[in-house]
Design an enzyme around this catalytic site. Sequence first.
Site, PDB file in Angstrom:
ATOM      1  N   GLU A 197      19.504 -11.704 -52.592  1.00  0.00           N
ATOM      2  CA  GLU A 197      18.711 -11.056 -53.153  1.00  0.00           C
ATOM      3  C   GLU A 197      17.387 -11.619 -53.905  1.00  0.00           C
ATOM      4  O   GLU A 197      16.284 -10.361 -54.183  1.00  0.00           O
ATOM      5  CB  GLU A 197      20.177 -11.005 -54.584  1.00  0.00           C
TER       6      GLU A 197
ATOM      7  N   HIS B 256      32.598  -9.388 -60.385  1.00  0.00           N
ATOM      8  CA  HIS B 256      32.061  -8.277 -60.313  1.00  0.00           C
ATOM      9  C   HIS B 256      32.487  -7.536 -61.155  1.00  0.00           C
ATOM     10  O   HIS B 256      32.502  -5.858 -60.730  1.00  0.00           O
ATOM     11  CB  HIS B 256      33.095  -8.118 -58.337  1.00  0.00           C
TER      12      HIS B 256
END
Lengths: 404, 363
Positions: free
Chosen positions: A140, A209
Amino acid sequence: MATLFQGVGAVTPFSASTSLHSNKLHLPPRKSLSLSESRGAIFVHRSDARLNLKPATPKQDLLIPNAIATKGDTSTPTKSGHELLLFEALREGLEEEMERDPRVCVMGEDVGHYGGSYKVTKGLAEKYGDLRVLDTPIAENSFTGMGIGAAMTGLRPIVEGMNMGFLLLAFNQISNNCGMLHYTSGGQFTIPIVIRGPGGVGRQLGAEHSQRLESYFQSIPGIQMVACSTPYNAKGLMKAAIRSENPVILFEHVLLYNLKERIPDEEYVLSLEEAEMVRPGEHVTILTYSRMRYHVMQAAKTLVNKGYDPEVIDIRSLKPFDLYTIGRSVKKTHRVLIVEECMRTGGIGASLTAAITENFHDYLDAPIVCLSSQDVPTPYAGTLEEWTVVQPAQIVTAVEQLCQ
Amino acid sequence: MALSRSGSKLLKPISPFFSSAPSILTRSISSSNDSITVETSIPFTAHNCEPPSRSVTTSAAELLSFFRDMALMRRMEIAADSLYKAKLIRGFCHLYDGQEAVAVGMEAAITRKDCIITAYRDHCTFLSRGGTLIEVFAELMGRRAGMSNGKGGSMHFYRKQGGFYGGHGIVGAQVPLGCGLAFAQKYSKDENVTFAMYGDDGMGTAEWRAAKSPAYYKRGDYVPGLKVDGMDAFAVKQACKFAKEHALKNGPIILEMDTYRYHGHSMSDPGSTYRTRDEISGVRQERDPIERIRKLLLSHEISTEAELKDIEKAARKEVDNAIAKAKESEMPDPSELFTNVYVKGFGVEAYGADRKELRATLP
């Protein structure tokens, strides 16, 4: 004659099923027309494929968009529209922008070949090629940085985080480069990047998450943050974010991707800094965004039955706040309830409370109440996870206590 | 030295099959611990180091324990698959079936003082480090009896006393943590090592698409490496033993375990968009780790086909019992929402969502 589409109209509350049917095509009343005059870019796509710009926006080199089959060619602007799910609305917005401007590109994990982990970019790689819809490895920090670098040279990338929580790994890039480069370079570089992805508490996805990153990003100067909540505003905000010269972070929610709604066939772009009046009322202002909007609307149903008249505003723009709409509402109702999914500590609600208190203190009859998620990592167990976020029953109780 | 035929007919493995207890071999014939030499399937490929020999010494006891443990793990993962489809497990579920040889072989080469840290495909590694089936299933179903009290879920299995440090959801996040574990071991000079495990991918995508160079064991030439057939438990065992000795002397080493998972990346990945079903069934036929041990057991005449089938049946029964027990365990109490945010004694009050209801004091 310019037809304006704003997010006005009654929205049916979110019930146990995950689809939302609403006919959003009430023509907005006069007052909202003047509202939009005072703000910036509302584009209208006419049926003869010319783009009509409002004077506030700069001229751009526009490509004539190809005729897309779903757009009505010869019919009047107020058509019945077409029904789709939220992720399809996002895809439509994305596709229209990619069609319009060859500099728009997408990069992220599994966006190309796989079609996007939530199907937002499905079919785009086949249409535009592997470079314009770029599959990245799981890095990322690297690909967000890559997007920012590309934006510095003039491309308009859209970086997709498979889950917002993963963007924590790119925090350095987002904070230091994305937010600051325009400032530190004295205005030489603009970063017209869009960073988007789903966040929020889903169905037992676990702590890592289920993060709400809006609270972490909100302090970064130089970026804009918006949160979409319906297919209508998802598409509009996506298009606005892509066209914006500033870096925009578009927050989607994992549980809202399958919402169904009828949206106009014509092209429309919403304003990034504007809040949406979901339900006008008199007694209390409820400010919310993203998934909590549906919990609020469900509570609103109960509240209406109990005789209350809440005014529900979906703030949509998380940075900067639309203090104009919020202020007008506060001046009318004098009571504020903020319902959000962020944590209590340092969340969007906390900043919003401070902002309202600073600006509209005299108009408040009661202290602002802020309902947020608990300050705990989201547990996996279903019952505990339910307790972590605000439930409609708690909203009803809060309004009752506020309106005593 | 193979056992005599008569011995294997007399005794059946009757020991209850708890993976947390050391494998009790019921054969009273002492030669069961005699060493057997097994050859690994393929030689090791080394990068900047000397590969270990292909011959691995083992024993009948070890072969049987490998078989039992792997059969249990395989059954557990398949049961988890059905539980997920029955919506008793929610969220994420990443299954390890096909890769059992890595967990079992690694465990055989190291002690519980050595640390293992891995990513989210952690069910079997937890088991091999001394976890129990009930803890696994209870955690997967979000019940209180789970090892993380139901608050972690599939990706957050830990076992401190077993030296298992998780259990991490963010891809790659466990690698620096593993480095920290090793640093602490070096710091305290206790002659233990850390195995930091990570995969080649974290998406529903093929390897060639996600990695620049799939020769992982070479790793850009910084660290010596060894390529190991990860479907062969003995190769794994040999490699881990070698790696431990190497690391204690010379520093880090990369082990590339060439392993294969039968399921997709997670329950939402069918696993067939980037590979063919023929490939999967081909690997299952030729390289399946349990089959390999089964063949060894049969060829060395340590047990019969029927006995092995009994072991598998016992594994299945054990898993079913554990699931039933785990289902009985209750969901966590709402007050547990606030436990373990801080260590005991912080004394901070937490208000409920509306600041009036549900007041709890953090323990």
